[in-house]
Design an enzyme around this catalytic site. Structure first.
Site, short mmCIF file in Angstrom:
data_model
loop_
_atom_site.label_atom_id
_atom_site.label_comp_id
_atom_site.label_asym_id
_atom_site.label_seq_id
_atom_site.Cartn_x
_atom_site.Cartn_y
_atom_site.Cartn_z
N HIS A 57 0.84 -1.22 0.00
CA HIS A 57 0.00 0.00 0.00
C HIS A 57 0.86 1.25 0.00
CE1 HIS A 57 -3.95 2.01 0.98
NE2 HIS A 57 -3.07 2.99 1.09
N ASP A 309 2.40 3.22 2.91
CA ASP A 309 1.37 4.24 2.65
C ASP A 309 1.97 5.56 2.17
OD1 ASP A 309 -1.17 5.25 2.39
OD2 ASP A 309 -1.66 5.26 4.52
#
Ligand SMILES: [Zn+2]
Length: 423
Positions: A57, A309
C-alpha cells in the site's frame, strides 16, 4: 557453471547454512554445500537471505512532495488534505515522474522490489495515471509496480470520478480501488463498493479499497466488501486497506466479521506508521491506537500485510522506503512481541503482500525468480530489531545495490575496536 551462488545463507523459515544457486535469472538450487561453481559467488556468512520486501500500500503520486507548495505545519490529516488540494493543480507530469523515479531508487537500495501504489484518478487530465504508467514501464526491469485506480475524492461524491476511473482502467491501471467511508452516506459508501467491485469483476481485475479509515466503529464497509467479493466470485483477489474502524468496533460484531472475511477470502492491509499517527486524533486520554486488529485477523486465517502508505508527502513528512521500519512499527502497535508473532510481522512485509499482489515466482526455492536481499542480520527478528542493512539486493540474478555493513569504530581503552550491534 552457474551464474551466481550465494553461500552459507540463513533463510526466513529457519534453515541455516544453505547455498542458493542461480542460472538465467531463476533460482536453480537451494541446498547445503551445493556442489557447483558459478561466475560470481557471494558469501553470506550466516546472514539472512530473504525474498525482496513488498509494499502492499503506497501513494507514489504524492511521494517526495514534502514542502510543496508548503510544509504541513500541524501534521494533521486535514491540513494534509488541504495541502494536496493546493498542490494538485500545480502538478506536472515531469515532476511526478522525477519524484516517483527517485523513490524507486530508494526502494531498490532498501530491497523493496514490488510496490502496489494507489493513484488518484479524480482528475480529468489523468495526469498522475499517465505519469505512473510511464514509471511502471521504466522500472519494470527492477521493480514490479502495480497501480490501483484510486478515486481519492469519492467515486460517487466527486463529479465524473467513475468515468475517470474507468478511463484509467482502460489505459492499463491494474487494480480497482475505492474509498467508501469518504462517500456522503453509509448507503452511498455501500453503493460505491458494489459498483467498483462489479467493474473490477467484469474486467477480471483485483480490488484494493481504502476501507473504513476512520475511528467510527459503525464504519462497516468491510462487511459489504466481503459480501460483494463472495457474490462476484472474487475470492482471494480482494484486499481492504487500513480497516482502522475495526479497532473501535464492538467485540461481538468483530466475532462475526472476521469469519466473514475469511470465508470471502478478503485480505487486510494495515499501515502502521500512518494509522498510529492519524487515528485517535479526536480522543482525549486514553487515546486509541487505531490500527486494525492484526493478531486477531491472522488468528482467523485472514492474510495481513503492512504497507508504508506515505513517504515525505502532505500527510507524512518521514519515511525512507524501509519496510523493516514499517514492520517494526506494526510489531509495536499490535503488541506482537511473541516469537511467532514477530516472524509474522516480517512475513507482513514479504510473503503476505506478495500473495496479495499475486506476484509469480516469489520466494527462495528452485524455479522462483532469482530476486533476493542479503541482510546484515541472522534471522527475521534480528532484521526487524536492527532495521538491518541491505548488504546486497539481487533481481533476476543481477546485483542491483550494495551497502557497506553498519559498524562503528570504537575508541575505548580495553574494549573492542568495532561494534556491529548483532548479538
Ligand atoms: Zn492510502
Amino acid at each position: 557453471m552457474l551464474d551466481l551462488i550465494v553461500r552459507h545463507c540463513n533463510l526466513p523459515d529457519g534453515r541455516q547454512n544453505v547455498d542458493v544457486g542461480v542460472q538465467a535469472g531463476r533460482i536453480t538450487a537451494v541446498q547445503t554445500a551445493l556442489p557447483a561453481q558459478a561466475a560470481q559467488e557471494l558469501d553470506a556468512h550466516g546472514q539472512l537471505l530473504t525474498p525482496p520486501f513488498v509494499d502492499a500500500h503506497f501513494h507514489m503520486d504524492a511521494t517526495l512532495s514534502h514542502g510543496l507548495p508548503r510544509v504541513n505545519q500541524s501534521g494533521t490529516l486535514l491540513e494534509g488534505i488541504a495541502l494536496w488540494g493546493e498542490l494538485k493543480p500545480q502538478l506536472t507530469q515531469d515532476a511526478l515522474v522525477d519524484r516517483a523515479m527517485a523513490y524507486c531508487d530508494w526502494a531498490v537500495a532498501k530491497g523493496l522490489l514490488a510496490i502496489r501504489t494507489h493513484v488518484d484518478v479524480c482528475d480529468e487530465r489523468l495526469l498522475a495515471v499517465e505519469a505512473l504508467l510511464h514509471v511502471r514501464e521504466r522500472v519494470k526491469p527492477y521493480i514490479d509496480l502495480q497501480l490501483v485506480a484510486f478515486p481519492q475524492d469519492g467515486v460517487l461524491r466527486s463529479p465524473g470520478a467513475l468515468n475517470h476511473l474507468k478511463r484509467a482502467l482502460d489505459r492499463g491501471v491494474d487494480v480497482g480501488g475505492g474509498i467508501p467511508h469518504f462517500e456522503r452516506t453509509m448507503s452511498q459508501g455501500a453503493e460505491s463498493v458494489r459498483i467498483l467491485c462489479e467493474e473490477a469483476a467484469q474486467r477480471g481485475l483485483r480490488v484494493d479499497m481504502h476501507c473504513d479509515e476512520s475511528d467510527d466503529p459503525l464504519s462497516r464497509h468491510i462487511e459489504t466488501l466481503a459480501f460483494e467479493t463472495q457474490r462476484l466470485g472474487l475470492q482471494g483477489r480482494v484486499a481492504g486497506s487500513h480497516l482502522t474502524s475495526m479497532h473501535s468496533m464492538d467485540n461481538y460484531y468483530v466475532s462475526k466479521l472476521l469469519p466473514l472475511m475469511k470465508e470471502a477470502g478478503v485480505a487486510a492491509i494495515a499501515n502502521p506508521l500512518i494509522n498510529i499517527t492519524l487515528q485517535g486524533r479526536h480522543d482525549a486520554y486514553p487515546k486509541r491506537r487505531g490500527m486494525t486488529r492484526v493478531p486477531e485477523l491472522l488468528a482467523a486465517g485472514v492474510p495481513v500485510a503492512f504497507g508504508h502508505d506515505c513517504v515525505m508527502d502532505p500527510w507524512y513528512s518521514l519515511g525512507s522506503g524501509d519496510m523493516l521500519e514499517v514492520a517494526h512499527m506494526g510489531l509495536h502497535v499490535a503488541q506482537m512481541t511473541g516469537q511467532a508473532a514477530m516472524r509474522q510481522c516480517f512475513e507482513a512485509v514479504t510473503t503476505a503482500p506478495a500473495g496479495i499482489l499475486g506476484l509469480d515466482g516469489y520466494g527462495i526455492a528452485p524455479g522462483c525468480h532469482a530476486d533476493f536481499v542479503l541482510l546484515q542480520a541472522a534471522d527475521p527478528i534480528e532484521a526487524i530489531r536492527l532495521r538491518a542493512t541491505r548488504l546486497a539486493v539481487v533481481r533476476r540474478g543481477q546485483v542491483l545495490s550494495l551497502t557497506p555493513p553498519n559498524t562503528a569504530r570504537l575508541n575505548l581503552p580495553g574494549r573492542p575496536a568495532q561494534v556491529d550491534f548483532r548479538r
